[in-house]
Design an enzyme around this catalytic site. Structure first.
Site, mmCIF file in Angstrom:
data_model
loop_
_atom_site.group_PDB
_atom_site.id
_atom_site.type_symbol
_atom_site.label_atom_id
_atom_site.label_comp_id
_atom_site.label_asym_id
_atom_site.label_seq_id
_atom_site.Cartn_x
_atom_site.Cartn_y
_atom_site.Cartn_z
ATOM 1 N N ARG A 22 0.816 -1.206 0.000
ATOM 2 C CA ARG A 22 0.000 0.000 0.000
ATOM 3 C C ARG A 22 0.859 1.270 0.000
ATOM 4 O O ARG A 22 0.371 2.372 0.191
ATOM 5 C CB ARG A 22 -0.946 0.011 1.193
ATOM 6 C CG ARG A 22 -0.279 0.149 2.546
ATOM 7 C CD ARG A 22 -1.330 0.295 3.638
ATOM 8 N NE ARG A 22 -0.721 0.608 4.927
ATOM 9 C CZ ARG A 22 -1.393 1.083 5.960
ATOM 10 N NH1 ARG A 22 -2.681 1.304 5.861
ATOM 11 N NH2 ARG A 22 -0.779 1.351 7.104
ATOM 12 N N ARG A 67 3.546 8.246 -6.433
ATOM 13 C CA ARG A 67 2.803 9.019 -7.433
ATOM 14 C C ARG A 67 3.759 9.846 -8.288
ATOM 15 O O ARG A 67 4.794 10.320 -7.807
ATOM 16 C CB ARG A 67 1.746 9.898 -6.778
ATOM 17 C CG ARG A 67 2.211 10.831 -5.701
ATOM 18 C CD ARG A 67 1.042 11.711 -5.221
ATOM 19 N NE ARG A 67 0.075 10.943 -4.458
ATOM 20 C CZ ARG A 67 -0.026 10.989 -3.140
ATOM 21 N NH1 ARG A 67 0.809 11.752 -2.449
ATOM 22 N NH2 ARG A 67 -0.938 10.289 -2.504
ATOM 23 N N ARG A 93 4.733 -5.622 17.606
ATOM 24 C CA ARG A 93 5.835 -4.689 17.776
ATOM 25 C C ARG A 93 5.364 -3.598 18.734
ATOM 26 O O ARG A 93 4.187 -3.227 18.744
ATOM 27 C CB ARG A 93 6.238 -4.061 16.444
ATOM 28 C CG ARG A 93 6.917 -5.022 15.503
ATOM 29 C CD ARG A 93 8.295 -5.436 15.994
ATOM 30 N NE ARG A 93 9.267 -4.368 15.835
ATOM 31 C CZ ARG A 93 10.497 -4.400 16.342
ATOM 32 N NH1 ARG A 93 10.878 -5.424 17.095
ATOM 33 N NH2 ARG A 93 11.333 -3.397 16.144
ATOM 34 N N ARG A 98 11.314 8.099 13.811
ATOM 35 C CA ARG A 98 10.843 9.419 13.413
ATOM 36 C C ARG A 98 10.802 10.356 14.607
ATOM 37 O O ARG A 98 10.821 9.927 15.765
ATOM 38 C CB ARG A 98 9.465 9.346 12.764
ATOM 39 C CG ARG A 98 8.350 8.766 13.616
ATOM 40 C CD ARG A 98 7.048 8.721 12.821
ATOM 41 N NE ARG A 98 5.957 8.144 13.593
ATOM 42 C CZ ARG A 98 4.694 8.077 13.182
ATOM 43 N NH1 ARG A 98 4.375 8.550 11.993
ATOM 44 N NH2 ARG A 98 3.757 7.541 13.938
ATOM 45 N N GLU A 111 10.394 8.392 18.376
ATOM 46 C CA GLU A 111 9.771 7.065 18.453
ATOM 47 C C GLU A 111 10.836 5.986 18.265
ATOM 48 O O GLU A 111 11.549 5.972 17.257
ATOM 49 C CB GLU A 111 8.699 6.901 17.372
ATOM 50 C CG GLU A 111 7.447 7.688 17.635
ATOM 51 C CD GLU A 111 6.328 7.337 16.660
ATOM 52 O OE1 GLU A 111 6.434 6.294 15.970
ATOM 53 O OE2 GLU A 111 5.363 8.115 16.572
ATOM 54 N N TYR A 151 -4.221 -4.341 12.011
ATOM 55 C CA TYR A 151 -3.898 -2.923 12.070
ATOM 56 C C TYR A 151 -5.016 -2.122 11.407
ATOM 57 O O TYR A 151 -5.399 -2.389 10.274
ATOM 58 C CB TYR A 151 -2.573 -2.609 11.376
ATOM 59 C CG TYR A 151 -2.237 -1.138 11.454
ATOM 60 C CD1 TYR A 151 -1.695 -0.602 12.615
ATOM 61 C CD2 TYR A 151 -2.509 -0.280 10.393
ATOM 62 C CE1 TYR A 151 -1.427 0.750 12.724
ATOM 63 C CE2 TYR A 151 -2.243 1.073 10.490
ATOM 64 C CZ TYR A 151 -1.693 1.583 11.654
ATOM 65 O OH TYR A 151 -1.440 2.922 11.758
ATOM 66 N N ASP A 190 -6.541 1.896 10.569
ATOM 67 C CA ASP A 190 -6.519 3.344 10.653
ATOM 68 C C ASP A 190 -7.745 3.776 11.448
ATOM 69 O O ASP A 190 -8.701 3.010 11.621
ATOM 70 C CB ASP A 190 -6.548 3.965 9.256
ATOM 71 C CG ASP A 190 -5.217 3.809 8.529
ATOM 72 O OD1 ASP A 190 -4.167 3.842 9.203
ATOM 73 O OD2 ASP A 190 -5.227 3.656 7.291
#
Length: 374
Positions: free
Chosen positions: A176, A180, A253, A284, A304, A352, A354
């Site tokens: 995913r 672009r 994780r 990040r 993180e 997982y 969103d």
């Protein structure tokens, strides 16, 4: 509505998005709920804490995005959303690249100007790599964006995130990946996107208005007591823990967050900067004020650090490989025959999600639960 404190219609284990949506919708239908959570706050992983006028995303960056207008209208019925657009950047040993991979990325990396030139470069690198049928994450990534981008912007970050060589990770993790061939730094393709004004906690507070909530309560430490408190349970915790790990432990994780306040107005110039080299221990840095276009004199940043999960740590990302998928199916078979327990959310379904997917799943479960309810 009179709340029967001796017996509720629903005990909801977990005050995150799934549990809060369910409790809110049940209340609209005249049902009573008791919501419990082991943390000291509501909101689960979307919890935001106001620190010196900055809304800090305590459990990692959360940017709401969806193509589903009904879901967008639903969340906007609780709070107003701003116009934040997710445009992270990648730092590879001091070199800065735009994410997702787009013409700005390709131009800086290769000097190409047109989409045709970028596609030719990727096709050549894929051909030279000799990959026809990708069998793992590394091969899938190279087939999508070539070897240069893989080596600089994917390999190190991904191996830190998952704690495994990319050659040992399944290819679906990267499928995913947004690529672009336009000069567009918007990470998501979704039509609707933004951050709730005042933070995500405000949404959960609105959802749970008029509903009893008990915090710092471990369901498993007082299981018999709480199971007697309601006719049905809505469980959003780890499904294997619900069944006392009888088939073994599902793997996750985990993440560690290291936050600090800096007495400068702007640390990195962007809300999210990914560190894609293997040597930097964190994946990040989040600078929270940029999610809401803050102009405070100080700033708060969070690094993180990914890690293996073990009992006592927070489980964040399910490891959906063959071994864990087979194990989850065993627990799901038990869950499917439960008459008085509803399982929902990423931990209870070992998937997982969103945020918009969690809300959609909760609303679907609500419709199923109350389909015969007038």
């Amino acid at each position: 509505m009179v709340v029967n404190k001796e017996k509720y219609d629903y005990l909801i284990v977990g005050a995150g998005l799934f549990g809060s949506v369910f409790a809110h919708e049940a209340k609209k239908r005249g049902k009573t709920s008791l919501v419990i959570d082991k943390r000291e706050h509501i909101g689960g992983n979307v919890y935001t804490e106001n620190v010196d006028e900055i809304n800090v995303h305590k459990y990692g960056a959360h940017i709401f995005h969806t193509n589903n207008k009904e879901i967008w209208d639903y969340v906007n019925s609780f709070v107003e959303f701003n116009r934040y657009t997710n445009s992270p950047v990648a730092n590879y040993n001091g070199e800065i690249y735009n994410l997702p991979f787009n013409m700005n990325t390709f131009n800086k990396l290769w000097g190409v100007i047109t989409p045709g030139e970028a596609k030719e470069k990727i096709a050549l690198q894929k051909k030279n790599a000799g990959i026809e049928n990708p069998k793992n994450l590394e091969e899938q990534a190279i087939s999508l964006v070539g070897t240069d981008i893989y080596e600089k912007l994917i390999k190190g970050y991904t191996e830190k995130q998952w704690g495994r060589p990319a050659t040992e990770l399944p290819d679906f993790i990267i499928k995913r990946l947004p690529v672009r061939f336009t000069y567009d730094n918007n990470y998501f393709n979704d039509k609707y996107q933004g951050i709730p004004v005042g933070g995500y906690t405000k949404i959960i507070e609105k959802m749970l208005e008029g509903i009893e909530v008990e915090l710092e309560v471990d369901f498993f430490e007082q299981r018999e007591f709480y199971e007697e408190k309601a006719e049905k349970i809505v469980f959003t915790g780890m499904i294997d823990e619900f069944y006392n790990f009888q088939f073994g432990e599902l793997e996750y994780r985990s993440l560690t967050f290291n936050s600090e306040k800096l007495n400068i107005p702007n640390y990195q110039g962007n809300a999210v900067v990914n560190y894609t080299d293997r040597e930097t221990p964190y994946t990040r840095i989040i600078e929270h004020k940029h999610f809401e276009f803050g102009n405070q004199e100080a700033t708060i940043i969070t690094r993180e650090y990914p890690s293996e999960w073990s009992k006592g740590q927070e489980p964040y990302y399910p490891i959906n490989d063959d071994k864990n998928s087979l194990l989850y199916k065993k627990y799901k078979a038990l869950a499917d025959v439960e008459k008085n327990v509803v399982f929902g959310g990423r931990l209870a379904t070992y998937k997982y999600y969103d945020m918009h997917q969690v809300i959609a799943a909760a609303l679907t479960q609500v419709e199923k639960e109350f389909k015969n309810n007038v």
